[in-house]
Design an enzyme around this catalytic site. Structure first.
Site, mmCIF file in Angstrom:
data_model
loop_
_atom_site.group_PDB
_atom_site.id
_atom_site.type_symbol
_atom_site.label_atom_id
_atom_site.label_comp_id
_atom_site.label_asym_id
_atom_site.label_seq_id
_atom_site.Cartn_x
_atom_site.Cartn_y
_atom_site.Cartn_z
ATOM 1 N N PRO A 59 0.786 -1.230 0.000
ATOM 2 C CA PRO A 59 0.000 0.000 0.000
ATOM 3 C C PRO A 59 0.822 1.287 0.000
ATOM 4 O O PRO A 59 1.796 1.409 0.752
ATOM 5 C CB PRO A 59 -0.806 -0.092 1.297
ATOM 6 C CG PRO A 59 -0.849 -1.527 1.628
ATOM 7 C CD PRO A 59 0.366 -2.162 1.035
ATOM 8 N N ASN A 60 0.420 2.180 -0.847
ATOM 9 C CA ASN A 60 0.982 3.544 -0.966
ATOM 10 C C ASN A 60 2.345 3.610 -1.651
ATOM 11 O O ASN A 60 2.865 4.697 -1.874
ATOM 12 C CB ASN A 60 1.047 4.241 0.415
ATOM 13 C CG ASN A 60 -0.313 4.328 1.065
ATOM 14 O OD1 ASN A 60 -1.249 4.838 0.461
ATOM 15 N ND2 ASN A 60 -0.449 3.797 2.260
ATOM 16 N N ARG A 80 5.416 10.572 -2.730
ATOM 17 C CA ARG A 80 4.988 10.400 -1.353
ATOM 18 C C ARG A 80 6.157 10.659 -0.387
ATOM 19 O O ARG A 80 7.189 9.995 -0.480
ATOM 20 C CB ARG A 80 4.523 8.951 -1.215
ATOM 21 C CG ARG A 80 4.279 8.514 0.169
ATOM 22 C CD ARG A 80 4.229 7.000 0.248
ATOM 23 N NE ARG A 80 3.960 6.629 1.613
ATOM 24 C CZ ARG A 80 4.170 5.428 2.099
ATOM 25 N NH1 ARG A 80 4.622 4.463 1.336
ATOM 26 N NH2 ARG A 80 3.922 5.176 3.352
ATOM 27 N N TYR A 110 11.230 8.659 1.522
ATOM 28 C CA TYR A 110 11.304 7.576 0.532
ATOM 29 C C TYR A 110 12.044 7.953 -0.756
ATOM 30 O O TYR A 110 12.207 7.107 -1.638
ATOM 31 C CB TYR A 110 9.878 7.087 0.203
ATOM 32 C CG TYR A 110 9.142 6.583 1.426
ATOM 33 C CD1 TYR A 110 9.554 5.426 2.082
ATOM 34 C CD2 TYR A 110 8.047 7.281 1.954
ATOM 35 C CE1 TYR A 110 8.899 4.962 3.218
ATOM 36 C CE2 TYR A 110 7.378 6.824 3.089
ATOM 37 C CZ TYR A 110 7.809 5.674 3.717
ATOM 38 O OH TYR A 110 7.171 5.219 4.841
ATOM 39 N N ASN A 155 8.015 -5.725 0.180
ATOM 40 C CA ASN A 155 7.838 -4.500 0.963
ATOM 41 C C ASN A 155 6.339 -4.375 1.169
ATOM 42 O O ASN A 155 5.613 -3.844 0.327
ATOM 43 C CB ASN A 155 8.395 -3.269 0.245
ATOM 44 C CG ASN A 155 8.331 -2.033 1.150
ATOM 45 O OD1 ASN A 155 7.651 -2.052 2.187
ATOM 46 N ND2 ASN A 155 9.020 -0.976 0.768
ATOM 47 N N ALA A 157 2.670 -0.642 5.146
ATOM 48 C CA ALA A 157 1.983 -0.615 6.452
ATOM 49 C C ALA A 157 1.431 -1.981 6.862
ATOM 50 O O ALA A 157 1.276 -2.259 8.060
ATOM 51 C CB ALA A 157 0.862 0.420 6.419
ATOM 52 N N HIS A 176 3.002 -4.145 9.639
ATOM 53 C CA HIS A 176 2.777 -3.935 11.071
ATOM 54 C C HIS A 176 1.403 -4.419 11.540
ATOM 55 O O HIS A 176 1.082 -4.314 12.716
ATOM 56 C CB HIS A 176 2.925 -2.435 11.396
ATOM 57 C CG HIS A 176 4.103 -1.792 10.712
ATOM 58 N ND1 HIS A 176 5.402 -2.177 10.955
ATOM 59 C CD2 HIS A 176 4.176 -0.829 9.746
ATOM 60 C CE1 HIS A 176 6.217 -1.459 10.187
ATOM 61 N NE2 HIS A 176 5.501 -0.637 9.442
ATOM 62 N N ASP A 185 0.663 -15.396 7.401
ATOM 63 C CA ASP A 185 0.256 -16.766 7.091
ATOM 64 C C ASP A 185 0.509 -17.095 5.621
ATOM 65 O O ASP A 185 0.919 -18.208 5.286
ATOM 66 C CB ASP A 185 -1.235 -16.968 7.417
ATOM 67 C CG ASP A 185 -1.492 -17.009 8.915
ATOM 68 O OD1 ASP A 185 -0.516 -17.140 9.683
ATOM 69 O OD2 ASP A 185 -2.660 -16.902 9.317
ATOM 70 N N GLU A 214 12.111 -9.569 3.602
ATOM 71 C CA GLU A 214 11.296 -8.405 3.960
ATOM 72 C C GLU A 214 12.129 -7.146 3.735
ATOM 73 O O GLU A 214 13.298 -7.098 4.112
ATOM 74 C CB GLU A 214 10.872 -8.501 5.429
ATOM 75 C CG GLU A 214 10.218 -7.216 5.909
ATOM 76 C CD GLU A 214 9.344 -7.413 7.125
ATOM 77 O OE1 GLU A 214 8.583 -8.385 7.166
ATOM 78 O OE2 GLU A 214 9.438 -6.574 8.032
ATOM 79 N N HIS A 216 12.305 -2.767 3.746
ATOM 80 C CA HIS A 216 11.772 -1.425 4.001
ATOM 81 C C HIS A 216 12.784 -0.406 3.512
ATOM 82 O O HIS A 216 13.981 -0.531 3.797
ATOM 83 C CB HIS A 216 11.487 -1.221 5.487
ATOM 84 C CG HIS A 216 10.494 -2.211 5.985
ATOM 85 N ND1 HIS A 216 9.168 -2.138 5.665
ATOM 86 C CD2 HIS A 216 10.657 -3.348 6.700
ATOM 87 C CE1 HIS A 216 8.543 -3.179 6.173
ATOM 88 N NE2 HIS A 216 9.425 -3.935 6.807
ATOM 89 N N ILE A 217 12.283 0.569 2.803
ATOM 90 C CA ILE A 217 13.147 1.623 2.265
ATOM 91 C C ILE A 217 13.722 2.440 3.439
ATOM 92 O O ILE A 217 14.912 2.729 3.496
ATOM 93 C CB ILE A 217 12.332 2.519 1.308
ATOM 94 C CG1 ILE A 217 11.820 1.685 0.128
ATOM 95 C CG2 ILE A 217 13.164 3.717 0.834
ATOM 96 C CD1 ILE A 217 10.701 2.346 -0.666
ATOM 97 N N SER A 218 12.841 2.798 4.359
ATOM 98 C CA SER A 218 13.275 3.565 5.531
ATOM 99 C C SER A 218 13.702 2.594 6.631
ATOM 100 O O SER A 218 13.403 1.395 6.560
ATOM 101 C CB SER A 218 12.119 4.439 6.024
ATOM 102 O OG SER A 218 11.036 3.618 6.447
ATOM 103 N N ARG A 276 11.888 5.038 13.514
ATOM 104 C CA ARG A 276 10.682 5.837 13.303
ATOM 105 C C ARG A 276 9.697 5.639 14.472
ATOM 106 O O ARG A 276 10.121 5.335 15.577
ATOM 107 C CB ARG A 276 10.085 5.480 11.938
ATOM 108 C CG ARG A 276 11.066 5.782 10.802
ATOM 109 C CD ARG A 276 10.475 5.469 9.453
ATOM 110 N NE ARG A 276 9.312 6.295 9.159
ATOM 111 C CZ ARG A 276 8.514 6.090 8.111
ATOM 112 N NH1 ARG A 276 8.744 5.096 7.278
ATOM 113 N NH2 ARG A 276 7.479 6.883 7.900
ATOM 114 N N ARG A 327 5.933 1.252 14.100
ATOM 115 C CA ARG A 327 6.606 0.679 12.914
ATOM 116 C C ARG A 327 7.698 -0.313 13.303
ATOM 117 O O ARG A 327 8.228 -1.035 12.468
ATOM 118 C CB ARG A 327 7.236 1.791 12.074
ATOM 119 C CG ARG A 327 6.223 2.652 11.390
ATOM 120 C CD ARG A 327 6.885 3.598 10.409
ATOM 121 N NE ARG A 327 6.063 4.762 10.214
ATOM 122 C CZ ARG A 327 5.048 4.845 9.352
ATOM 123 N NH1 ARG A 327 4.761 3.841 8.566
ATOM 124 N NH2 ARG A 327 4.325 5.944 9.263
#
Ligand code: DQA
Length: 145
Positions: A11-12, A19, A24, A76, A79, A82, A89, A100, A102-104, A109, A113
Site C-alpha cells: 500500500p501507498n 509520497r 522515501y 515491501n 503498512a 505492522h 500466514d 522483507e 523497508h526503504i526507511s 521511526r 513501525r
C-alpha cells in the site's frame, strides 16, 4: 534455466517519488521497477514486479507465484507489515524464500513501525538502505537459489 524473482510492493508504494520524498526519495515506482528488471537481466534473472494497495491481492499474487515456481520474493508490505496476520500466514504457506524490505529504517521511526508481524516468516530483513536495498535483496536471493 533463468531464475525468477518476484518483487511485491504494498500500500501507498505506487506513489513512490511523490509520497514523503524526504523519507522515501524522489525515484518513482516505475523507475525502480525498470531498474530492477534491468539488474535482474544482467544476472540472468527475470524480475517480476507487482504493486497493490490491497492485502488480498498481495496474497493472491503470492499464491500465484508458487505455481510460477518463483525462486524468491522481495516483499515491501509497507503498512501491512505492522498489521497483517493474513500476510504472515500467506508468506509461511507459500514457502518461497522471502526477504522483507523497508526503504526507511523502521526502527528509527514511530513505535508502531518497530514491530513487524511478517518478519518471522521471512529469511532476512533489510531496512533503511533506501532503494539500494532492493538490489541487495536481489543479489542475496539470486545467490541462494
Ligand atoms: C515502509 C515502512 C512502513 O512502515 C510504511 O508503512 C511504508 C513503507 C518502507 O519501505 O520504509 O509504507 O515499508
Amino acid at each position: 534455466m533463468r531464475k525468477r524473482i518476484l518483487v511485491i510492493n504494498g500500500p501507498n508504494l505506487g506513489r513512490l517519488g511523490k509520497r514523503e520524498p524526504e523519507i522515501y526519495g524522489s525515484t518513482t515506482l516505475q523507475e525502480l521497477e525498470e531498474r530492477l528488471i534491468e539488474y535482474g537481466n544482467s544476472k540472468d534473472t527475470d524480475v517480476i514486479c507487482f504493486q497493490s494497495n490491497h492485502e488480498g491481492r498481495i496474497i493472491d499474487r503470492l499464491e500465484k507465484a508458487v505455481d510460477e515456481e518463483v525462486s524468491g520474493c522481495i516483499l515491501n508490505a509497507a503498512a501491512l507489515t505492522h498489521t497483517s496476520v493474513a500476510l504472515l500466514d500467506a508468506v509461511k504457506s507459500c514457502n518461497i524464500p522471502t526477504v522483507e524490505l523497508h526503504i526507511s529504517n523502521i526502527h528509527k521511526r514511530e513505535e508502531f513501525r518497530k514491530k513487524s508481524i511478517t518478519a518471522p516468516a521471512c529469511v532476512a530483513s533489510i531496512s533503511g538502505m533506501g532503494l539500494h536495498g532492493y538490489e541487495y535483496a536481489l543479489d542475496f536471493l539470486i545467490k541462494q537459489s
